[in-house]
Design a protein around this motif. Sequence first.
Motif, mmCIF file in Angstrom:
data_model
loop_
_atom_site.group_PDB
_atom_site.id
_atom_site.type_symbol
_atom_site.label_atom_id
_atom_site.label_comp_id
_atom_site.label_asym_id
_atom_site.label_seq_id
_atom_site.Cartn_x
_atom_site.Cartn_y
_atom_site.Cartn_z
ATOM 1 N N GLY A 103 0.790 -1.116 0.000
ATOM 2 C CA GLY A 103 0.202 0.073 -0.025
ATOM 3 C C GLY A 103 0.977 1.181 0.030
ATOM 4 O O GLY A 103 0.519 2.150 -0.632
ATOM 5 N N ALA A 104 1.965 1.406 0.740
ATOM 6 C CA ALA A 104 2.803 2.493 0.889
ATOM 7 C C ALA A 104 4.180 2.252 0.498
ATOM 8 O O ALA A 104 4.862 1.490 1.273
ATOM 9 C CB ALA A 104 2.586 2.957 2.239
ATOM 10 N N VAL A 105 4.780 2.853 -0.332
ATOM 11 C CA VAL A 105 6.137 2.678 -0.696
ATOM 12 C C VAL A 105 6.936 4.224 -0.804
ATOM 13 O O VAL A 105 6.463 5.020 -1.196
ATOM 14 C CB VAL A 105 6.341 2.053 -2.001
ATOM 15 C CG1 VAL A 105 7.560 1.967 -2.696
ATOM 16 C CG2 VAL A 105 5.597 0.749 -2.159
ATOM 17 N N ALA A 106 8.045 4.118 -0.290
ATOM 18 C CA ALA A 106 8.970 5.201 -0.347
ATOM 19 C C ALA A 106 10.026 5.115 -1.298
ATOM 20 O O ALA A 106 10.326 3.811 -1.658
ATOM 21 C CB ALA A 106 9.555 5.774 0.864
ATOM 22 N N LEU A 107 10.458 5.899 -2.161
ATOM 23 C CA LEU A 107 11.399 5.677 -3.360
ATOM 24 C C LEU A 107 12.484 6.983 -2.923
ATOM 25 O O LEU A 107 12.028 7.948 -3.086
ATOM 26 C CB LEU A 107 10.884 5.778 -4.767
ATOM 27 C CG LEU A 107 11.617 5.593 -5.865
ATOM 28 C CD1 LEU A 107 10.984 4.809 -7.148
ATOM 29 C CD2 LEU A 107 12.509 6.857 -6.396
ATOM 30 N N ILE A 108 13.741 6.773 -2.988
ATOM 31 C CA ILE A 108 14.673 7.619 -2.541
ATOM 32 C C ILE A 108 15.667 7.559 -3.858
ATOM 33 O O ILE A 108 16.437 6.544 -4.225
ATOM 34 C CB ILE A 108 15.517 7.234 -1.240
ATOM 35 C CG1 ILE A 108 14.642 7.369 -0.185
ATOM 36 C CG2 ILE A 108 16.877 8.357 -1.259
ATOM 37 C CD1 ILE A 108 15.405 7.219 1.234
ATOM 38 N N GLY A 109 15.963 8.647 -4.373
ATOM 39 C CA GLY A 109 16.872 8.857 -5.639
ATOM 40 C C GLY A 109 17.321 10.220 -5.853
ATOM 41 O O GLY A 109 17.505 10.830 -4.969
ATOM 42 N N HIS A 110 17.348 10.645 -7.267
ATOM 43 C CA HIS A 110 17.998 11.886 -7.541
ATOM 44 C C HIS A 110 17.343 12.658 -8.555
ATOM 45 O O HIS A 110 16.489 12.222 -9.283
ATOM 46 C CB HIS A 110 19.391 11.443 -8.117
ATOM 47 C CG HIS A 110 20.291 10.186 -7.623
ATOM 48 N ND1 HIS A 110 21.297 10.493 -6.573
ATOM 49 C CD2 HIS A 110 19.932 8.673 -7.521
ATOM 50 C CE1 HIS A 110 21.304 9.445 -6.003
ATOM 51 N NE2 HIS A 110 20.975 8.279 -6.703
ATOM 52 N N ASN A 111 17.874 14.117 -8.571
ATOM 53 C CA ASN A 111 17.156 14.704 -9.670
ATOM 54 C C ASN A 111 18.126 14.914 -10.691
ATOM 55 O O ASN A 111 19.320 14.383 -10.754
ATOM 56 C CB ASN A 111 17.222 16.163 -8.974
ATOM 57 C CG ASN A 111 15.692 16.450 -8.443
ATOM 58 O OD1 ASN A 111 14.697 15.713 -8.430
ATOM 59 N ND2 ASN A 111 15.753 17.597 -7.631
ATOM 60 N N PRO A 112 17.519 14.947 -12.004
ATOM 61 C CA PRO A 112 16.202 15.654 -12.494
ATOM 62 C C PRO A 112 15.089 14.451 -12.409
ATOM 63 O O PRO A 112 14.005 14.721 -12.628
ATOM 64 C CB PRO A 112 16.393 16.143 -13.523
ATOM 65 C CG PRO A 112 17.504 15.368 -14.508
ATOM 66 C CD PRO A 112 18.399 14.916 -13.213
ATOM 67 N N THR A 113 15.555 13.160 -12.296
ATOM 68 C CA THR A 113 14.440 12.009 -12.447
ATOM 69 C C THR A 113 13.376 12.069 -11.501
ATOM 70 O O THR A 113 12.093 12.237 -11.978
ATOM 71 C CB THR A 113 15.245 10.626 -12.245
ATOM 72 O OG1 THR A 113 16.273 10.489 -13.296
ATOM 73 C CG2 THR A 113 14.263 9.692 -12.313
ATOM 74 N N LEU A 114 13.663 12.524 -10.327
ATOM 75 C CA LEU A 114 12.454 12.700 -9.187
ATOM 76 C C LEU A 114 11.569 13.822 -9.589
ATOM 77 O O LEU A 114 10.382 13.352 -9.415
ATOM 78 C CB LEU A 114 13.123 12.558 -7.703
ATOM 79 C CG LEU A 114 13.715 11.437 -7.474
ATOM 80 C CD1 LEU A 114 14.132 11.685 -5.754
ATOM 81 C CD2 LEU A 114 12.996 10.082 -7.603
ATOM 82 N N GLU A 115 11.967 14.799 -9.927
ATOM 83 C CA GLU A 115 11.103 15.810 -10.384
ATOM 84 C C GLU A 115 10.350 15.760 -11.602
ATOM 85 O O GLU A 115 9.110 15.908 -11.584
ATOM 86 C CB GLU A 115 12.117 17.242 -10.457
ATOM 87 C CG GLU A 115 12.434 17.799 -9.174
ATOM 88 C CD GLU A 115 13.274 19.152 -9.475
ATOM 89 O OE1 GLU A 115 13.300 19.520 -10.701
ATOM 90 O OE2 GLU A 115 13.679 19.808 -8.426
ATOM 91 N N GLU A 116 10.689 14.948 -12.455
ATOM 92 C CA GLU A 116 10.235 14.603 -13.738
ATOM 93 C C GLU A 116 9.244 13.397 -13.317
ATOM 94 O O GLU A 116 8.124 13.249 -13.874
ATOM 95 C CB GLU A 116 11.153 14.009 -14.769
ATOM 96 C CG GLU A 116 12.116 15.185 -15.107
ATOM 97 C CD GLU A 116 13.206 14.353 -16.142
ATOM 98 O OE1 GLU A 116 13.234 13.265 -16.203
ATOM 99 O OE2 GLU A 116 14.181 15.515 -16.620
ATOM 100 N N LEU A 117 9.603 12.520 -12.326
ATOM 101 C CA LEU A 117 8.706 11.613 -11.848
ATOM 102 C C LEU A 117 7.299 12.134 -11.363
ATOM 103 O O LEU A 117 6.260 11.547 -11.499
ATOM 104 C CB LEU A 117 9.405 10.435 -10.965
ATOM 105 C CG LEU A 117 8.761 9.206 -10.646
ATOM 106 C CD1 LEU A 117 8.366 8.304 -11.890
ATOM 107 C CD2 LEU A 117 9.500 8.472 -9.688
#
Length: 166
Positions: A103-117
Amino acid sequence: MRTGHTLAILRHAKSAWPEGIADQLRPLAARGQRDAPMAGRWLAGRTPVQLLLCSPARRARETAELVVAELDPAPDITCDERIYAGGVDGACAVLRELPASLGAVALIGHNPTLEELVDLLGGRSSRLKTSSIAVLESRSPWADIGSSGSAKHAWGRLTAEHTARG
């Protein structure tokens, strides 16, 4: 089976820039070490994260460990190279593979990918500074993430944003 899903998208905490260190090996800076637990505390007050997906880059893994230390129960951390090097398509592919029961997931990553996501999945742009979190809620299954072929297909809606500072 669950009827809704929560996705917390978190940009890694502030990293250091030691000379001669490859990008994937950059550690957190002192500020990042202070901010990441604050991001975890904020998440703990919002949603019971069941799984934390993470880029394998050191600064993202260190952020994940500090965030998870604040969550109870502590979710498993799964690192996937596609979150580091796969761009939005790679991140979407990782999310589409999630079991419907989560039900609930967190994703930790980098920009610019995360802003685009966030823009792709939430239908609205968001500026993610280090240790910033964007929370999306959806009634659609994980398997529908980024699968419409339309650059503006919103999977869910952006329900909260926060920048953690310790």
